[in-house]
Scaffold this active site. Structure first.
Site, PDB file in Angstrom:
ATOM      1  N   HIS A  89      10.539  11.464  -5.065  1.00  0.00           N
ATOM      2  CA  HIS A  89      11.823  11.216  -5.719  1.00  0.00           C
ATOM      3  C   HIS A  89      11.670  10.432  -7.018  1.00  0.00           C
ATOM      4  O   HIS A  89      12.535  10.519  -7.896  1.00  0.00           O
ATOM      5  CB  HIS A  89      12.766  10.498  -4.756  1.00  0.00           C
ATOM      6  N   ASP A  90      10.598   9.689  -7.165  1.00  0.00           N
ATOM      7  CA  ASP A  90      10.336   9.020  -8.438  1.00  0.00           C
ATOM      8  C   ASP A  90       9.916  10.033  -9.488  1.00  0.00           C
ATOM      9  O   ASP A  90      10.474  10.074 -10.589  1.00  0.00           O
ATOM     10  CB  ASP A  90       9.254   7.959  -8.259  1.00  0.00           C
ATOM     11  N   VAL A 150      12.525  12.673 -11.206  1.00  0.00           N
ATOM     12  CA  VAL A 150      13.589  12.288 -12.148  1.00  0.00           C
ATOM     13  C   VAL A 150      13.055  12.049 -13.559  1.00  0.00           C
ATOM     14  O   VAL A 150      13.279  12.836 -14.458  1.00  0.00           O
ATOM     15  CB  VAL A 150      14.345  11.050 -11.623  1.00  0.00           C
ATOM     16  N   GLY A 208       9.763  11.582 -14.334  1.00  0.00           N
ATOM     17  CA  GLY A 208       8.318  11.594 -14.257  1.00  0.00           C
ATOM     18  C   GLY A 208       7.878  10.391 -13.435  1.00  0.00           C
ATOM     19  O   GLY A 208       8.696   9.592 -12.976  1.00  0.00           O
ATOM     20  N   ASP A 233       7.156   7.189 -13.226  1.00  0.00           N
ATOM     21  CA  ASP A 233       7.221   5.946 -13.998  1.00  0.00           C
ATOM     22  C   ASP A 233       7.797   4.778 -13.213  1.00  0.00           C
ATOM     23  O   ASP A 233       8.077   3.723 -13.779  1.00  0.00           O
ATOM     24  CB  ASP A 233       8.042   6.155 -15.272  1.00  0.00           C
ATOM     25  N   SER A 235      10.726   4.473 -11.965  1.00  0.00           N
ATOM     26  CA  SER A 235      12.151   4.205 -12.240  1.00  0.00           C
ATOM     27  C   SER A 235      12.971   4.111 -10.961  1.00  0.00           C
ATOM     28  O   SER A 235      13.961   3.374 -10.905  1.00  0.00           O
ATOM     29  CB  SER A 235      12.730   5.281 -13.158  1.00  0.00           C
ATOM     30  N   PRO A 242      17.897  17.344  -4.882  1.00  0.00           N
ATOM     31  CA  PRO A 242      18.365  17.989  -3.653  1.00  0.00           C
ATOM     32  C   PRO A 242      18.440  16.970  -2.525  1.00  0.00           C
ATOM     33  O   PRO A 242      17.499  16.211  -2.305  1.00  0.00           O
ATOM     34  CB  PRO A 242      17.283  19.048  -3.377  1.00  0.00           C
TER      35      PRO A 242
END
Length: 270
Positions: A78-79, A82, A84, A86, A88, A176
């Site tokens: 999931h990181d 979104v 790449g 990084d 986030s 998703p």
């Protein structure tokens, strides 16, 4: 079938197909990063115990929470999906830094877990090598170690990512969700230029849909059956997909930063 008793067919197929699906989605969004600037020896001089520290913290956590490896693998997916890879996803809401967390989007809210585990890993690394290992690299390393501890394949992880200083809520909202009905999932994938075959790589509430869904016979079922009879083939493809996943749009060099706290950017003291 020479399947590992600790790494079931359902788990193996779900992990590989999810990784492959997310790689395709990232590429469809124009994410053509190839991991330039990354190296498996990146921390050899500055923090040589990095891998061992991450592995030890995860091993200790598994004693009380057997779900931790799966949770860490999902955080990695999931990181990277979104912004790449990084880190986030790890950022909390921060009004001062104008950051809105990705943790509360539908695909993550009340389902993404393991953030405290990442905090534990970061603390251990900061104690050993202050300001050296990024949160983004922690997620990638934790995913590889978690797969290996679950009885899956191991691979050499390219390292040297730096941490992002922003989140991307618009992109995160297109993740998703395991709670989405099938028609919603199909629409989300079509919006990214992907078809039902790509969706059959996706992680749905029940792994059985990869075999039993009405469209499975022409999409995911052949892949599942192929890997069910050849663990070596599965492991090789899984490792390759995970390396590609980790190489999507990394921040390297002077881009980004090395966060002191994975939940906060470094711009202000916390």
């Amino acid at each position: 079938m020479a399947a590992s008793s600790r790494f079931s067919l359902a788990a193996r197929c779900s992990l590989l197909l999810t990784a492959a699906a997310l790689v395709l989605v990232l590429l469809s969004q124009g994410a053509h990063g190839h991991g330039a600037g990354l190296s498996s020896s990146f921390y050899d001089g500055s923090c040589p115990g990095t891998h061992d520290i991450v592995r030890r913290v995860i091993q200790d956590a598994r004693v009380v929470d057997a779900r931790i490896p799966a949770s860490l693998i999902r955080l990695h997916f999931h990181d990277c999906f979104v912004n790449g890879c990084d880190g986030s996803l790890l950022l909390d809401d921060d009004l001062q830094a104008a950051i809105m967390t990705e943790k509360n989007v539908p695909a993550n809210n009340r389902s993404a877990r393991g953030f405290n585990m990442v905090d534990d890993i970061k603390r251990s690394l900061e104690n050993a090598c202050p300001g050296i290992v990024s949160c983004a690299d922690i997620l990638v390393l934790a995913a590889e170690i978690s797969v290996e501890l679950a009885g899956g394949p191991s691979w050499t992880v390219p390292l040297g990512r730096r941490d992002g200083t922003t989140t991307n809520i618009k992109s995160a909202n297109n993740l998703p969700s395991p709670f989405d009905p099938l028609q919603t999932l199909q629409e989300k994938f079509r919006n990214l230029g992907l078809d039902d075959t790509d969706l059959g790589r996706a992680q749905l509430p029940s792994d059985q849909v990869m075999l039993s869904d009405p469209v499975a016979a022409a999409t995911t079922a052949p892949i599942v059956l192929r890997f069910s009879g050849n663990q070596q083939d599965f492991f090789r493809n899984f490792a390759a997909s995970m390396i590609k996943m980790g190489n999507i749009r990394p921040l390297t060099g002077r881009d980004g930063e090395i966060r002191k706290n994975c939940r906060r950017v470094n711009k202000k003291p916390y």
